[in-house]
Design a protein around this motif. Sequence first.
Motif, mmCIF file in Angstrom:
data_model
loop_
_atom_site.group_PDB
_atom_site.id
_atom_site.type_symbol
_atom_site.label_atom_id
_atom_site.label_comp_id
_atom_site.label_asym_id
_atom_site.label_seq_id
_atom_site.Cartn_x
_atom_site.Cartn_y
_atom_site.Cartn_z
ATOM 1 N N UNK A 74 50.817 48.417 30.633
ATOM 2 C CA UNK A 74 49.732 47.484 30.322
ATOM 3 C C UNK A 74 49.061 47.000 31.615
ATOM 4 N N UNK A 75 47.745 46.852 31.597
ATOM 5 C CA UNK A 75 47.039 46.435 32.820
ATOM 6 C C UNK A 75 47.383 44.983 33.151
ATOM 7 N N UNK A 133 51.454 38.518 37.743
ATOM 8 C CA UNK A 133 50.228 37.736 37.532
ATOM 9 C C UNK A 133 50.540 36.513 36.677
ATOM 10 N N UNK A 134 50.054 35.357 37.144
ATOM 11 C CA UNK A 134 50.170 34.122 36.353
ATOM 12 C C UNK A 134 48.860 33.913 35.618
ATOM 13 N N UNK A 161 51.729 31.917 30.926
ATOM 14 C CA UNK A 161 52.673 33.023 31.117
ATOM 15 C C UNK A 161 52.570 33.673 32.487
ATOM 16 N N UNK A 162 53.700 34.227 32.924
ATOM 17 C CA UNK A 162 53.736 35.130 34.083
ATOM 18 C C UNK A 162 54.081 36.520 33.553
ATOM 19 N N UNK A 163 53.282 37.513 33.950
ATOM 20 C CA UNK A 163 53.552 38.911 33.583
ATOM 21 C C UNK A 163 54.011 39.604 34.861
ATOM 22 N N UNK A 164 55.136 40.279 34.789
ATOM 23 C CA UNK A 164 55.649 40.942 35.995
ATOM 24 C C UNK A 164 56.104 42.365 35.667
ATOM 25 N N UNK A 203 60.354 41.475 26.931
ATOM 26 C CA UNK A 203 59.857 42.708 27.550
ATOM 27 C C UNK A 203 58.635 43.173 26.787
ATOM 28 N N UNK A 204 57.630 43.660 27.493
ATOM 29 C CA UNK A 204 56.460 44.206 26.825
ATOM 30 C C UNK A 204 56.794 45.613 26.360
ATOM 31 N N UNK A 205 56.235 46.002 25.212
ATOM 32 C CA UNK A 205 56.566 47.334 24.704
ATOM 33 C C UNK A 205 55.939 48.425 25.576
ATOM 34 N N UNK A 206 54.792 48.128 26.173
ATOM 35 C CA UNK A 206 54.142 49.112 27.039
ATOM 36 C C UNK A 206 54.167 48.619 28.483
ATOM 37 N N UNK A 207 55.033 49.231 29.309
ATOM 38 C CA UNK A 207 55.195 48.784 30.694
ATOM 39 C C UNK A 207 53.944 49.042 31.506
#
Length: 332
Positions: A330-331, A94-95, A41-44, A324-328
């Motif tokens: 998130x670390x 982050x990948x 995953x990529x988190x952006x 979409x993540x529920x908590x923007x």
Amino acid sequence: MSEALAVAHPNVALSKYWGKRPGDGRFPAVPSLSVTLAGLATHTRVRFDRGLADDRVVLDGLAGDVRTHSRVVELLDRVRAAAGEGRRAEVVSRNDFPTASGLASSASGFAALALAATCAAGLDWGPHRVSDLARRSSVSAARSIYGGFVELGVGPPAALERDVLAAQPLAAADHLPLAVLVCVTTEGSKAIGSSEGMRMTIERSPYSRAWLDEAPRLHQSLRAAVLANDFQRVGELAEASALAMHASAIAAGVIYWTGATLQALSTVRALRQEGTPAFATIDAGPHVKVLSRPADAGRVRDAMQATPGVERVIDARPGEGATLASDARETL
Ligand code: PMV
């Protein structure tokens, strides 16, 4: 809301996109069909902030290079124009998979960025428009918006710049049981970027016409094989698509293969001769992705791992689209 965090996954094309249409815009010359991969995953996170004088881009903890920075800003500018948003943004991405793995991080990266940026700007766009936005930065990114088996057509022939061209989901992740074994070879970095490689192929390859004619036919057959749940045929056609794409590129001097690529291809052939259905696909790099039935994945993995020049094998499966993540906050 002026902040959002999105998660997207890489995809592997079974029928390949290689070549853009002439003219402006990032429009593919041929249709493609991919499978989105779970577990990688990529988190952006995108945050529009009045206090920023310029856009800030941080990828895996480091400032993005000049080219990446300008591609990110280009997407942000499109979002700002659509939303009437004047503020600059901070983009942190982050990948969780190695970027040298040969899995297109631009696909998951621009899919996550498109989703996070539109949401942070308050645009209530559905996946279709978000996919079109992602495609304008990286064609393969359009497909990572959706999960499972995903198709991207070529769109209408005229006035394409004004038209929306988005990917479309074809079948759910569990439709066709499949293992994708990503074989990371030792020589990792890309010699020629994909856009440059495509341009050179279309301009210089004596076989580019043959590729442009053959790719849509392969795509149609592959699409039918996916819908018919025919693993053997999907594998054969995916390998044929990759080999045809690379044959046309190689004739233009665009050579992504190394010795390890050929070694891996020969292991795949040996597996087939021994009665284990396994098929190879290769993108714009030396790494080989092997398609097998999940029940054979362990045996295929061992054989690939024992191949000279194969450094590591990542065992991936079909997965879900961008979310979409529920908590923007998130670390990352
Ligand atoms: O989306 P781009 O510009 O990174 O190009 C991707 C090209 C291939 O990965 C080789 C094929 C494909 O359809 O994903």
